[in-house]
Scaffold this motif. Structure first.
Motif, PDB file in Angstrom:
ATOM      1  N   LEU A   1       0.837  -1.200   0.000  1.00 26.62           N
ATOM      2  CA  LEU A   1       0.000   0.000   0.000  1.00 26.62           C
ATOM      3  C   LEU A   1       0.872   1.252   0.000  1.00 26.62           C
ATOM      4  O   LEU A   1       0.641   2.187  -0.767  1.00 26.62           O
ATOM      5  CB  LEU A   1      -0.917  -0.008   1.224  1.00 26.62           C
ATOM      6  N   ALA A   2       1.893   1.275   0.859  1.00 28.79           N
ATOM      7  CA  ALA A   2       2.774   2.437   0.943  1.00 28.79           C
ATOM      8  C   ALA A   2       3.491   2.676  -0.380  1.00 28.79           C
ATOM      9  O   ALA A   2       3.630   3.828  -0.827  1.00 28.79           O
ATOM     10  CB  ALA A   2       3.780   2.243   2.071  1.00 28.79           C
ATOM     11  N   GLU A   3       3.940   1.630  -1.019  1.00 30.67           N
ATOM     12  CA  GLU A   3       4.653   1.785  -2.291  1.00 30.67           C
ATOM     13  C   GLU A   3       3.729   2.313  -3.383  1.00 30.67           C
ATOM     14  O   GLU A   3       4.134   3.151  -4.202  1.00 30.67           O
ATOM     15  CB  GLU A   3       5.278   0.456  -2.706  1.00 30.67           C
ATOM     16  N   SER A   4       2.482   1.848  -3.411  1.00 28.07           N
ATOM     17  CA  SER A   4       1.528   2.338  -4.417  1.00 28.07           C
ATOM     18  C   SER A   4       1.255   3.822  -4.229  1.00 28.07           C
ATOM     19  O   SER A   4       1.255   4.599  -5.191  1.00 28.07           O
ATOM     20  CB  SER A   4       0.215   1.547  -4.326  1.00 28.07           C
ATOM     21  N   LEU A   5       1.020   4.227  -2.983  1.00 26.09           N
ATOM     22  CA  LEU A   5       0.737   5.629  -2.704  1.00 26.09           C
ATOM     23  C   LEU A   5       1.979   6.498  -2.938  1.00 26.09           C
ATOM     24  O   LEU A   5       1.872   7.641  -3.412  1.00 26.09           O
ATOM     25  CB  LEU A   5       0.243   5.786  -1.274  1.00 26.09           C
ATOM     26  N   THR A   6       3.150   5.974  -2.609  1.00 28.10           N
ATOM     27  CA  THR A   6       4.384   6.725  -2.834  1.00 28.10           C
ATOM     28  C   THR A   6       4.582   6.994  -4.317  1.00 28.10           C
ATOM     29  O   THR A   6       4.965   8.106  -4.716  1.00 28.10           O
ATOM     30  CB  THR A   6       5.596   5.957  -2.272  1.00 28.10           C
ATOM     31  N   ALA A   7       4.317   5.990  -5.146  1.00 29.65           N
ATOM     32  CA  ALA A   7       4.450   6.171  -6.598  1.00 29.65           C
ATOM     33  C   ALA A   7       3.482   7.251  -7.096  1.00 29.65           C
ATOM     34  O   ALA A   7       3.848   8.080  -7.945  1.00 29.65           O
ATOM     35  CB  ALA A   7       4.185   4.849  -7.314  1.00 29.65           C
ATOM     36  N   SER A   8       2.263   7.279  -6.563  1.00 24.55           N
ATOM     37  CA  SER A   8       1.286   8.295  -6.965  1.00 24.55           C
ATOM     38  C   SER A   8       1.755   9.692  -6.592  1.00 24.55           C
ATOM     39  O   SER A   8       1.620  10.640  -7.375  1.00 24.55           O
ATOM     40  CB  SER A   8      -0.074   8.012  -6.310  1.00 24.55           C
ATOM     41  N   CYS A   9       2.332   9.820  -5.407  1.00 21.60           N
ATOM     42  CA  CYS A   9       2.787  11.131  -4.938  1.00 21.60           C
ATOM     43  C   CYS A   9       4.057  11.583  -5.661  1.00 21.60           C
ATOM     44  O   CYS A   9       4.193  12.757  -6.022  1.00 21.60           O
ATOM     45  CB  CYS A   9       3.026  11.087  -3.425  1.00 21.60           C
ATOM     46  N   ARG A  10       4.976  10.655  -5.873  1.00 23.91           N
ATOM     47  CA  ARG A  10       6.221  11.025  -6.544  1.00 23.91           C
ATOM     48  C   ARG A  10       5.969  11.478  -7.971  1.00 23.91           C
ATOM     49  O   ARG A  10       6.710  12.301  -8.517  1.00 23.91           O
ATOM     50  CB  ARG A  10       7.181   9.826  -6.566  1.00 23.91           C
ATOM     51  N   ALA A  11       4.917  10.968  -8.580  1.00 22.49           N
ATOM     52  CA  ALA A  11       4.638  11.326  -9.970  1.00 22.49           C
ATOM     53  C   ALA A  11       4.293  12.801 -10.113  1.00 22.49           C
ATOM     54  O   ALA A  11       4.474  13.372 -11.198  1.00 22.49           O
ATOM     55  CB  ALA A  11       3.492  10.461 -10.505  1.00 22.49           C
ATOM     56  N   ILE A  12       3.816  13.444  -9.043  1.00 22.94           N
ATOM     57  CA  ILE A  12       3.424  14.849  -9.171  1.00 22.94           C
ATOM     58  C   ILE A  12       4.343  15.801  -8.417  1.00 22.94           C
ATOM     59  O   ILE A  12       4.444  16.980  -8.769  1.00 22.94           O
ATOM     60  CB  ILE A  12       1.972  15.068  -8.683  1.00 22.94           C
ATOM     61  N   ASP A  13       5.027  15.323  -7.366  1.00 19.26           N
ATOM     62  CA  ASP A  13       5.920  16.204  -6.613  1.00 19.26           C
ATOM     63  C   ASP A  13       6.971  15.345  -5.918  1.00 19.26           C
ATOM     64  O   ASP A  13       6.908  15.106  -4.719  1.00 19.26           O
ATOM     65  CB  ASP A  13       5.137  17.021  -5.589  1.00 19.26           C
TER      66      ASP A  13
END
Length: 809
Positions: free
Chosen positions: A785-797
């Motif tokens: 879960l953390a890795e999925s959300l991290t990828a989403s956040c890193r994609a924008i900032d």
């Protein structure tokens, strides 16, 4: 160790300053260095903008010169990180290595063996409680910055305990905004903790402030007037303060079509914006809207913006390419943007119909942002009247242009028409006034007083270190509060200890009077706190107390309030005076920890008792139930939470844990009925006209109420049931598609922050394993879960994502 005298150290430090110190800075430094006796120090109180950091840095400079150790503490991780960088730069200016400045926040550690350690207050207390592991014999000084936080319930008690535990030889440097009872505080510190500090107070600023009440100009006209003139006469750059995020955008939109740029700004600004735009920087979310506003010379800065946009606004403002930054008041307490003026668009704050005059301490922080020492000889503070009052004032001026005693029939008729059309204040609208503005200018600053009870995590930490309750009693008896409040604090401490005993975290000696737990057959309803015992603030949790939850839907209407427990047959109770006296005077002598106490220490962002309570359910929960529980633990303002409600049961069906464990327990306890928890859809509800619909009770709310019912004296805290991460994952983890699809562009910063905090929460829960789950399976689920959300956040900032996940700030 250097043999350099303290007088020479001070002179060398002053020689390296790039400017002449303020009077308050000079006096504080002289008083700090002239007293050689161990354990002395200074309490320096001065308004925002008077350079208190320069005072504190002198104690650190002395430690570097002499080879001793010094601590620099702040109440917040973000501020600690900021000071760490500033002090590394300072060390280089003084001729020392950057590696001689260290950082310890709990989330990360850098140069932890350095001479100067920049730490959050909890780290200092932790080290003081473990003298066998942390030697303070070589510590020369402790600097406590933002010391007015002593009066905050959640943070002040940490410094309060640290003051009582510091070795006698350590000098203190307390840096605070102006306070109203500094002398009383120092008297208390001398009496209760044997520390004799010198008070240095200053009210003068290097750049004096001029206050302006604007009752005849609407906000856009006033801002346009401020930008006119040459470099010396115009009143920009300026910070324009609003008290909610939507108001920031609305204020910026009022300037549409107006050019707020001055000569020399436009070409450079356009070049920078175009360069970013060509790389797609402004393509999504609030980007297109922000770009248009920036090109007019206006920035917007609030938590609803992505951090990358806030950083850009800060950079452009600091480079003098923006005339205005429209911001919320949080900027006044954090980022230090240089401004010639500040503008308050209103003086009232709060929900509609219940607004109150802003706190004087908050107003003074905003006032203090005006006036740049390196550029200005005068700072300006403008307060704008309500637009209705401005229109009334302007209309009255038109009337006054026609003499009341005119004999001209046409003028008489015109005057009568104007008088008849005079606008009036509207019913239900709250207004502010010039006298209120003046009262803020002269208001007495806040006082340093003890507030709040021992947070559960801190109490567990203290008991883990020592089972002797008398030490806690002694600390409570020395608090800076009236005697009745001290007595109430002692009673509350007893209740906390009994709760820990009942829940199996400690064993009390003597044991408390037997008492059936809430929910047991034949037991009375759970005891409620007395009026003189305010509910404990929820732990050291920065999220607590800021959000909706617990029997309220996100629109603010009741969702099915907890029903009173069913009436029971009256039981015969002993009413002898002896038994009453025993109950009132019960006070355990020791609280011996059990193995279970370690669990409480695992939780930082979650109220510990509640975190352990949830472990009984998380193991039974399905994936979407776990996600609901986690998201409910995180802060989310109601204005955003209403847009990200947990879906109705027909769209997000309850899992087996909810239906088989939680719902039956709530019904059996008499807290809810089945209809309370699962009302029909709004169009099928039979309700009076105008009454809002009933919403289903979310899983987060159910568990919160069940916990409050079962655990006595647990204290109040709030939860916020939302559905963000689950919804984002349904969008394939594409943040921009999710934000656009849910029309959250102007609040995307809050969503981004929520996701990052959820990632940190996953890491926190990974340290404990719920009942019924294999540890490796549990940790892998949270990691995924953390890795999925991290990828989403890193994609924008990516910069902000990595910074938060590294520092926790």
């Amino acid at each position: 160790m250097s043999e350099t005298s303290r007088e020479d150290i001070l002179l060398n430090y002053l020689d390296q300053l790039p400017f002449e110190p303020y009077p308050v800075q000079e006096e504080a430094l002289m008083r700090y260095f002239e007293r050689d006796e161990p354990g002395g120090g200074v309490l320096a109180c001065a308004p925002t903008g008077t350079g208190k950091t320069v005072i504190g840095e002198a104690a650190l400079y002395e430690a570097l010169v002499t080879g001793s150790t010094a601590y620099y503490t702040t109440p917040l991780i973000a501020l600690t990180e900021q000071k760490f960088t500033e002090l590394q730069d300072a060390a280089e200016r003084w001729g020392f290595s950057r590696d001689q400045i260290g950082l310890v926040t709990g989330n990360r550690s850098v140069n932890s063996k350095a001479n100067v350690l920049v730490v959050v207050a909890e780290i200092l207390l932790n080290r003081l409680l473990h003298p066998e592991a942390f030697d303070f014999t070589g510590v020369s000084a402790v600097v406590m910055d933002e010391f007015h936080s002593f009066a905050e319930p959640e943070r002040g008690i940490v410094w309060e305990l640290s003051l009582s535990l510091l070795p006698e030889h350590v000098r203190l440097m307390l840096l605070s905004a102006t306070v109203g009872n500094a002398s009383l505080f120092l008297s208390w510190l001398r009496q209760q903790h044997g520390r004799d500090l010198t008070l240095v107070q200053g009210n003068e600023r290097r750049v004096p402030l001029e206050y302006h009440w604007i009752g005849e100009e609407l906000l856009p006209d006033q801002l346009a007037e401020m930008v006119r003139g040459d470099e010396d006469s115009r009143k920009t750059p300026a910070l324009v303060f609003c008290f909610d995020r939507a108001k920031c955008w609305a204020t910026a939109d009022l300037l549409r079509g107006r050019d707020m740029l001055v000569e020399g700004q436009q070409a450079t600004l356009a070049e920078k914006i175009d360069a970013l735009a060509s790389d797609g920087f402004f393509d999504h979310g609030a980007g297109p809207k922000l770009k248009r506003i920036l090109l007019r010379g206006v920035g917007v800065h609030h938590a609803g913006l992505l951090p990358k946009y806030r950083r850009l606004v800060e950079e452009l403002f600091q480079e003098k390419l923006l005339s205005f930054c429209v911001c919320t008041e949080t900027l006044a307490a954090g980022m230090n943007l240089p401004a010639r003026s500040v503008v308050l668009t209103e003086l009232l704050k709060g929900p509609k119909g219940k607004k109150k005059l802003i706190a004087a301490s908050n107003a003074h922080q905003m006032f203090g942002r005006a006036g740049r020492p390196q550029f200005d000889t005068q700072g300006h503070v403008f307060a704008i009247a309500h637009e209705d009052d401005v229109k009334i004032h302007r209309h009255k001026l038109k009337i006054e242009q026609i003499p009341e005693d005119t004999k001209d029939p046409k003028l008489m008729t015109a005057r009568k028409k104007l008088v008849k059309k005079t606008p009036k204040r509207r019913e239900g609208v709250q207004y502010w006034s010039e006298p209120q503005f003046e009262s803020l200018q002269t208001a007495e600053p806040g006082k340093l007083v003890s507030k709040g009870h021992l947070p559960w995590r801190l109490l567990a930490f203290l008991l883990d270190n020592d089972s002797d309750v008398s030490l806690l009693r002694d600390a409570a008896s020395k608090r800076l509060m009236p005697e009745p409040d001290i007595a109430a604090a002692q009673r509350h401490l007893t209740k906390q200890l009994v709760t820990l005993h009942e829940e199996g975290y400690v064993a009390l000696d003597p044991a408390p009077p037997s008492k059936a737990k809430p929910g047991d057959a034949g037991d009375d309803a759970q005891e409620q706190p007395k009026d003189d015992e305010p509910a404990a603030v929820a732990e050291d949790n920065p999220l607590a107390g800021l959000t909706l939850g617990g029997g309220l839907n996100l629109g603010g209407a009741p969702t099915g309030k907890p029903k009173p427990a069913p009436e029971k047959s009256p039981k015969k109770k002993k009413t002898s005076e002896d038994e009453t006296e025993t109950k009132e005077t019960y006070a355990p002598l020791t609280a011996t920890k059990t193995d279970k106490l370690d669990l409480l220490l695992k939780f930082r962002a979650v109220p510990p008792l509640y975190g352990v309570f949830l472990l009984d359910y998380l193991g039974q929960a399905e994936h979407h139930e776990r996600l609901q529980i986690f998201e409910s633990l995180l802060e989310m303002p109601g204005s955003v939470a209403r847009s990200v409600r947990v879906p109705w049961p027909q769209d997000l069906p309850p899992g087996a844990m909810t239906l088989e464990a939680v719902d039956p327990a709530l019904i059996q306890a008499g807290l809810f009925t089945q209809d309370d928890m699962y009302p029909p859809p709004p169009h099928e509800q039979d309700r009076p006209f105008g009454e809002p619909p009933r919403f289903p009770i979310t899983l987060g709310e159910k568990l919160h109420l069940l916990f409050q019912h079962r655990v006595s004296n647990a204290g109040s805290f709030r939860i916020t049931p939302v559905w963000v991460a689950g919804d984002l994952l349904d969008f394939g983890g594409d943040f921009n598609k999710y934000i656009t699809g849910r029309e959250l562009q102007t609040q995307e910063g809050m969503i981004f922050r929520h996701l990052l905090r959820l990632i940190l929460l996953c890491n926190e829960f990974a340290a404990v394993t719920p009942l019924g789950v294999v540890e490796s399976t549990w940790q892998q689920e949270l990691k995924n879960l953390a890795e999925s959300l991290t990828a989403s956040c890193r994609a924008i900032d990516p910069q902000s994502t990595d910074q938060v996940l590294t520092t926790g700030a």
